[in-house]
Design a protein around this motif. Structure first.
Motif, PDB file in Angstrom:
ATOM      1  N   ILE A  77    -136.532  -8.590 -63.352  1.00 38.79           N
ATOM      2  CA  ILE A  77    -136.004  -9.858 -63.879  1.00 38.79           C
ATOM      3  C   ILE A  77    -135.388 -10.686 -62.765  1.00 38.79           C
ATOM      4  CG2 ILE A  77    -134.245 -10.855 -65.398  1.00 38.79           C
ATOM      5  CD1 ILE A  77    -134.698  -8.496 -67.282  1.00 38.79           C
ATOM      6  N   LYS A  78    -134.629 -10.024 -61.887  1.00 38.66           N
ATOM      7  CA  LYS A  78    -133.985 -10.729 -60.779  1.00 38.66           C
ATOM      8  C   LYS A  78    -135.020 -11.318 -59.834  1.00 38.66           C
ATOM      9  CE  LYS A  78    -130.348 -10.183 -57.308  1.00 38.66           C
ATOM     10  NZ  LYS A  78    -129.387  -9.235 -56.694  1.00 38.66           N
ATOM     11  N   GLU A  79    -136.093 -10.564 -59.594  1.00 45.42           N
ATOM     12  CA  GLU A  79    -137.161 -11.054 -58.716  1.00 45.42           C
ATOM     13  C   GLU A  79    -137.843 -12.273 -59.322  1.00 45.42           C
ATOM     14  OE1 GLU A  79    -141.318  -9.462 -56.626  1.00 45.42           O
ATOM     15  OE2 GLU A  79    -140.089  -8.120 -57.869  1.00 45.42           O
ATOM     16  N   ILE A  80    -138.089 -12.233 -60.640  1.00 46.80           N
ATOM     17  CA  ILE A  80    -138.725 -13.372 -61.315  1.00 46.80           C
ATOM     18  C   ILE A  80    -137.826 -14.596 -61.259  1.00 46.80           C
ATOM     19  CG2 ILE A  80    -139.485 -14.252 -63.558  1.00 46.80           C
ATOM     20  CD1 ILE A  80    -140.503 -11.462 -64.219  1.00 46.80           C
ATOM     21  N   ASN A  82    -135.558 -15.289 -59.060  1.00 48.42           N
ATOM     22  CA  ASN A  82    -135.531 -15.789 -57.682  1.00 48.42           C
ATOM     23  C   ASN A  82    -136.770 -16.622 -57.384  1.00 48.42           C
ATOM     24  OD1 ASN A  82    -133.078 -14.592 -57.096  1.00 48.42           O
ATOM     25  ND2 ASN A  82    -133.996 -12.715 -56.295  1.00 48.42           N
ATOM     26  N   LYS A  83    -137.920 -16.181 -57.919  1.00 49.97           N
ATOM     27  CA  LYS A  83    -139.150 -16.948 -57.728  1.00 49.97           C
ATOM     28  C   LYS A  83    -139.039 -18.320 -58.372  1.00 49.97           C
ATOM     29  CE  LYS A  83    -142.524 -13.186 -57.270  1.00 49.97           C
ATOM     30  NZ  LYS A  83    -143.740 -12.553 -57.875  1.00 49.97           N
ATOM     31  N   LYS A  84    -138.474 -18.358 -59.592  1.00 49.86           N
ATOM     32  CA  LYS A  84    -138.307 -19.633 -60.284  1.00 49.86           C
ATOM     33  C   LYS A  84    -137.360 -20.550 -59.516  1.00 49.86           C
ATOM     34  CE  LYS A  84    -139.074 -17.619 -64.883  1.00 49.86           C
ATOM     35  NZ  LYS A  84    -138.464 -17.293 -66.189  1.00 49.86           N
ATOM     36  N   ALA A  85    -136.282 -19.953 -58.969  1.00 45.98           N
ATOM     37  CA  ALA A  85    -135.284 -20.754 -58.257  1.00 45.98           C
ATOM     38  C   ALA A  85    -135.844 -21.372 -56.981  1.00 45.98           C
ATOM     39  CB  ALA A  85    -134.064 -19.894 -57.941  1.00 45.98           C
ATOM     40  N   ASN A  86    -136.887 -20.768 -56.416  1.00 48.76           N
ATOM     41  CA  ASN A  86    -137.457 -21.254 -55.162  1.00 48.76           C
ATOM     42  C   ASN A  86    -138.609 -22.228 -55.361  1.00 48.76           C
ATOM     43  OD1 ASN A  86    -135.690 -19.685 -53.574  1.00 48.76           O
ATOM     44  ND2 ASN A  86    -137.008 -17.884 -53.741  1.00 48.76           N
ATOM     45  N   LYS A  87    -138.903 -22.597 -56.606  1.00 50.81           N
ATOM     46  CA  LYS A  87    -139.964 -23.563 -56.859  1.00 50.81           C
ATOM     47  C   LYS A  87    -139.533 -24.954 -56.382  1.00 50.81           C
ATOM     48  CE  LYS A  87    -142.534 -20.505 -58.991  1.00 50.81           C
ATOM     49  NZ  LYS A  87    -143.759 -19.952 -58.359  1.00 50.81           N
ATOM     50  N   LEU A  88    -140.511 -25.789 -56.043  1.00 50.01           N
ATOM     51  CA  LEU A  88    -140.214 -27.136 -55.545  1.00 50.01           C
ATOM     52  C   LEU A  88    -139.852 -28.102 -56.667  1.00 50.01           C
ATOM     53  CD1 LEU A  88    -143.096 -27.540 -52.928  1.00 50.01           C
ATOM     54  CD2 LEU A  88    -140.739 -26.804 -52.526  1.00 50.01           C
ATOM     55  N   THR A 263    -148.134 -18.718 -65.335  1.00 52.91           N
ATOM     56  CA  THR A 263    -147.786 -17.301 -65.401  1.00 52.91           C
ATOM     57  C   THR A 263    -146.339 -17.113 -65.845  1.00 52.91           C
ATOM     58  OG1 THR A 263    -147.191 -17.294 -63.054  1.00 52.91           O
ATOM     59  CG2 THR A 263    -149.453 -16.689 -63.632  1.00 52.91           C
ATOM     60  N   ASN A 264    -146.033 -15.881 -66.227  1.00 55.65           N
ATOM     61  CA  ASN A 264    -144.704 -15.574 -66.765  1.00 55.65           C
ATOM     62  C   ASN A 264    -143.603 -15.759 -65.728  1.00 55.65           C
ATOM     63  OD1 ASN A 264    -143.033 -14.550 -68.982  1.00 55.65           O
ATOM     64  ND2 ASN A 264    -142.728 -12.761 -67.673  1.00 55.65           N
ATOM     65  N   ASP A 265    -143.919 -15.555 -64.440  1.00 51.37           N
ATOM     66  CA  ASP A 265    -142.888 -15.671 -63.415  1.00 51.37           C
ATOM     67  C   ASP A 265    -142.596 -17.117 -63.022  1.00 51.37           C
ATOM     68  OD1 ASP A 265    -145.197 -16.248 -62.090  1.00 51.37           O
ATOM     69  OD2 ASP A 265    -144.940 -14.784 -60.480  1.00 51.37           O
ATOM     70  N   GLN A 266    -143.243 -18.070 -63.696  1.00 49.74           N
ATOM     71  CA  GLN A 266    -142.927 -19.479 -63.460  1.00 49.74           C
ATOM     72  C   GLN A 266    -142.646 -20.221 -64.770  1.00 49.74           C
ATOM     73  OE1 GLN A 266    -147.614 -20.518 -62.664  1.00 49.74           O
ATOM     74  NE2 GLN A 266    -146.164 -22.078 -62.078  1.00 49.74           N
ATOM     75  N   LEU A 267    -142.391 -19.457 -65.841  1.00 50.12           N
ATOM     76  CA  LEU A 267    -142.187 -20.046 -67.166  1.00 50.12           C
ATOM     77  C   LEU A 267    -140.856 -19.623 -67.768  1.00 50.12           C
ATOM     78  CD1 LEU A 267    -143.260 -21.557 -69.714  1.00 50.12           C
ATOM     79  CD2 LEU A 267    -144.258 -19.371 -70.420  1.00 50.12           C
ATOM     80  N   THR A 268    -140.182 -20.575 -68.410  1.00 53.69           N
ATOM     81  CA  THR A 268    -138.957 -20.311 -69.168  1.00 53.69           C
ATOM     82  C   THR A 268    -139.056 -21.016 -70.513  1.00 53.69           C
ATOM     83  OG1 THR A 268    -137.586 -20.117 -67.182  1.00 53.69           O
ATOM     84  CG2 THR A 268    -136.441 -20.588 -69.241  1.00 53.69           C
ATOM     85  N   LEU A 269    -138.750 -20.287 -71.583  1.00 55.46           N
ATOM     86  CA  LEU A 269    -138.670 -20.901 -72.911  1.00 55.46           C
ATOM     87  C   LEU A 269    -137.228 -21.308 -73.176  1.00 55.46           C
ATOM     88  CD1 LEU A 269    -140.918 -18.603 -75.154  1.00 55.46           C
ATOM     89  CD2 LEU A 269    -141.559 -20.662 -73.891  1.00 55.46           C
ATOM     90  N   ALA A 270    -137.033 -22.517 -73.668  1.00 55.58           N
ATOM     91  CA  ALA A 270    -135.695 -23.033 -73.961  1.00 55.58           C
ATOM     92  C   ALA A 270    -135.627 -23.460 -75.420  1.00 55.58           C
ATOM     93  CB  ALA A 270    -135.355 -24.210 -73.055  1.00 55.58           C
ATOM     94  N   LEU A 271    -134.532 -23.118 -76.091  1.00 53.55           N
ATOM     95  CA  LEU A 271    -134.348 -23.552 -77.476  1.00 53.55           C
ATOM     96  C   LEU A 271    -134.095 -25.059 -77.505  1.00 53.55           C
ATOM     97  CD1 LEU A 271    -132.111 -20.724 -79.017  1.00 53.55           C
ATOM     98  CD2 LEU A 271    -134.592 -20.977 -79.106  1.00 53.55           C
ATOM     99  N   GLU A 272    -134.781 -25.747 -78.388  1.00 55.20           N
ATOM    100  CA  GLU A 272    -134.677 -27.205 -78.465  1.00 55.20           C
ATOM    101  C   GLU A 272    -133.245 -27.699 -78.678  1.00 55.20           C
ATOM    102  OE1 GLU A 272    -137.484 -28.197 -81.467  1.00 55.20           O
ATOM    103  OE2 GLU A 272    -139.227 -27.772 -80.224  1.00 55.20           O
ATOM    104  N   PRO A 273    -132.464 -27.122 -79.623  1.00 53.14           N
ATOM    105  CA  PRO A 273    -131.102 -27.632 -79.824  1.00 53.14           C
ATOM    106  C   PRO A 273    -130.189 -27.369 -78.637  1.00 53.14           C
ATOM    107  CG  PRO A 273    -131.433 -25.638 -81.108  1.00 53.14           C
ATOM    108  CD  PRO A 273    -132.774 -26.030 -80.566  1.00 53.14           C
TER     109      PRO A 273
END
Length: 361
Positions: A77-80, A82-88, A263-273
């Motif tokens: 989870i931490k690795e994923i 970190n990958k998201k945090a380093n996206k442009l 891919t899953n390592d670049q995706l986050t689901l967020a609740l609309e409210p």
């Protein structure tokens, strides 16, 4: 000395006929009258020591392996993250029942340009432009993607006379099928389009086509605007989902995104409210007194409590938060809601008119 020894042996002669017997070590507790010396106990302890040490070693190795196995999910989870945090770039898709759209921002611009750093494409419609497009998608008879949004509705409505759409697939306002059919929801779930003939396609293919369209639209628009190529791998994608969706529906959206190349390592689901609540937290809705006594419009201050009603086309989602600090919110009540969005209100109103005037009117 030899004579003395002979005399002692004569006093206690051993029977000559007695057979020679090998002596055996006494069994533990076999003879209550048998006494064990300290040397015997030490020998026994030494014999037990290697097995006990081995047992402790095995137990230690087992605990270590157990700790390492329990740390593996956290490390992944931490690795994923970190990958998201380093996206442009961060790009968020609002997949709505009636309308959908997306917005994006480069991480290098965060906190510098504030609202101006958020880019939202314009969708051309009759009579103007909009930040969102209708959640309508058109597929060819071979189930290949044709068009989305205003383009799909325009092509379908304006070409009905010169084009046989009987074998085509036209889907509109289909998002809530993930909620109404949630008990049977799988990758193979089929949904009918919005026409009387009711052609059916896999739901995951329909959702994936819309996500893929937004992805390609973003990549193409940034290439034109920046005169440079941005890769999909450089983007951290966010997809919003209603608060009432269960784990099946959320996993379905992940499957659709993966089918669209996210891919899953670049995706986050967020609740609309919750996404709406974060926006309201930063919105200028309060009056703050400055050090010189002046009054300025500011965001909500620490201790402020607020309720967000996010009423969309399919659902109404509710969240209640309290401001705890500059970047901290406390959830007063778990996000909730129900299947009573705008389309549901419309359906009930049509039913009311049918009861009032008759179904044929």
């Amino acid at each position: 000395m030899g004579n003395k020894s002979s005399r002692e042996e004569d006093k206690n002669p051993r029977p000559k006929s007695a057979p020679s017997v090998k002596t055996q070590a006494p069994q533990r507790h076999s003879d209550p009258g048998t006494k064990r010396t300290d040397s015997d106990s030490n020998v026994a302890a030494k014999k037990r020591q290697p097995s006990e040490t081995s047992s402790r070693s095995k137990k230690s190795s087992f605990n270590k392996a157990e700790d390492e196995s329990s740390d593996k999910p956290n490390a992944v989870i931490k690795e994923i993250e970190n990958k998201k945090a380093n996206k442009l770039m961060v790009a968020a898709i609002d997949f709505g029942t009636t309308y959908s759209g997306y917005a994006y921002m480069f991480k290098s611009e965060y906190g510098i340009k504030k609202d101006s750093a958020i880019h939202c494409p314009n969708w051309i419609r009759e009579g103007g432009i909009s930040f969102k497009a209708p959640t309508s998608v058109l597929f060819k008879p071979n189930k290949a993607f044709h068009s989305f949004g205003y383009d799909a509705e325009k092509f379908y409505n304006e070409n009905s006379n010169n084009q046989d759409f009987k074998e085509w697939y036209f889907f509109k306002q289909f998002k809530m099928k993930l909620y109404t059919d949630k008990n049977q929801l799988t990758k193979d779930t089929l949904i009918e389009d919005n026409r009387e003939c009711g052609n059916r396609m896999k739901a995951v293919d329909v959702f994936a086509a819309v996500i893929d369209y937004f992805k390609n639209h973003l990549l193409k628009s940034t290439e034109i605007r920046l005169n440079s190529i941005l890769k999909n791998e450089d983007i951290h994608w966010i997809i919003t989902v209603p608060a009432i969706w269960d784990l099946k529906a959320k996993q379905f959206m992940k499957d659709a995104a993966e089918k669209a190349g996210i891919t899953n390592d670049q995706l986050t689901l967020a609740l609309e409210p919750e996404a709406a609540s974060l926006y309201c937290r930063l919105a200028p809705v309060a009056v703050e007194t400055t050090k010189d006594g002046g009054k300025v419009i500011a965001s909500m201050q620490k201790g402020s409590k607020y309720i967000v009603f996010d009423q969309g086309g399919g659902t109404t989602d509710i969240t209640i938060h309290e401001v705890m600090g500059p970047n901290t919110l406390k959830e007063i009540h778990q996000a909730c809601g129900g299947h009573y969005g705008g389309t549901t209100v419309n359906q009930e109103f049509f039913k009311f008119l049918s009861r009032l005037f008759g179904g044929n009117v």
